[in-house]
Design an enzyme around this catalytic site. Structure first.
Site, PDB file in Angstrom:
ATOM      1  N   ASP A 141       0.887  -1.163   0.000  1.00 36.13           N
ATOM      2  CA  ASP A 141       0.000   0.000   0.000  1.00 36.13           C
ATOM      3  C   ASP A 141       0.923   1.210   0.000  1.00 36.13           C
ATOM      4  OD1 ASP A 141      -1.427   2.294   1.038  1.00 36.13           O
ATOM      5  OD2 ASP A 141      -3.013   0.903   1.624  1.00 36.13           O
ATOM      6  N   PRO A 174       0.270  -3.517  -6.335  1.00 39.73           N
ATOM      7  CA  PRO A 174       0.006  -2.522  -5.301  1.00 39.73           C
ATOM      8  C   PRO A 174      -1.447  -2.511  -4.823  1.00 39.73           C
ATOM      9  CG  PRO A 174       0.570  -1.451  -7.381  1.00 39.73           C
ATOM     10  CD  PRO A 174       0.673  -2.909  -7.596  1.00 39.73           C
ATOM     11  N   HIS A 175      -1.594  -2.312  -3.531  1.00 46.60           N
ATOM     12  CA  HIS A 175      -2.897  -2.175  -2.879  1.00 46.60           C
ATOM     13  C   HIS A 175      -3.346  -0.735  -3.057  1.00 46.60           C
ATOM     14  CE1 HIS A 175      -5.989  -2.599   0.164  1.00 46.60           C
ATOM     15  NE2 HIS A 175      -5.493  -1.560   0.817  1.00 46.60           N
ATOM     16  N   SER A 176      -4.525  -0.510  -3.611  1.00 45.85           N
ATOM     17  CA  SER A 176      -4.932   0.872  -3.883  1.00 45.85           C
ATOM     18  C   SER A 176      -6.406   1.131  -3.605  1.00 45.85           C
ATOM     19  CB  SER A 176      -4.584   1.259  -5.323  1.00 45.85           C
ATOM     20  OG  SER A 176      -5.202   0.368  -6.222  1.00 45.85           O
ATOM     21  N   GLU A 182      -4.630  -3.627  -7.939  1.00 46.48           N
ATOM     22  CA  GLU A 182      -5.957  -3.711  -7.357  1.00 46.48           C
ATOM     23  C   GLU A 182      -6.764  -2.509  -7.862  1.00 46.48           C
ATOM     24  OE1 GLU A 182      -6.753  -5.233  -2.913  1.00 46.48           O
ATOM     25  OE2 GLU A 182      -5.761  -3.322  -3.094  1.00 46.48           O
TER      26      GLU A 182
END
Length: 120
Positions: free
Chosen positions: A2, A28-30, A62
């Site tokens: 993140d 990536p966490h978004s 994401e």
């Protein structure tokens, strides 16, 4: 990673470099705001090709599409999602404009805001 939680783009880049050294791709966490989404897109666009590969594979990220006022109202962007791909904005910075009316709407300092009501 993140990007916001890891300490920003520079720290996320260090994580990506370490993962690349071990042959690990990252996604990536978004979730959250359009700001996080824009940051994740620009982050992916600047990743190095993994060692031993002739070309870069398509990057994955994401891409939350649930109802989210912070994401949909707080920023406006020219990013386009089509056929599983996102065209990154070529606008300055991270490529979005902040909607100050939405910022006030979701501000916890305004007792009438959506966020303040949700926290009460």
């Amino acid at each position: 990673p993140d990007i916001c939680a890891t300490g920003g783009l520079s720290e996320a880049k260090k994580i990506a470099t370490l993962a690349s050294c071990h042959g690990v791709e990252i996604v990536p966490h978004s979730w959250g705001t359009g700001i996080a989404l824009s940051a994740a897109l620009h982050f992916l666009a600047n990743l190095d090709i993994m060692p031993g590969r002739l070309k870069s594979p398509d990057c994955l990220m994401e891409f939350d599409r649930t109802e989210n006022g912070l994401r949909d109202e707080l920023t406006s962007s020219s990013m386009q999602y089509k056929n599983g791909y996102i065209q990154i904005s070529d606008s300055p910075g991270l490529g979005f404009e902040l909607n100050e009316d939405a910022l006030c709407k979701y501000s916890s300092k305004d007792p009438e805001s959506e966020l303040a009501k949700a926290l009460a």
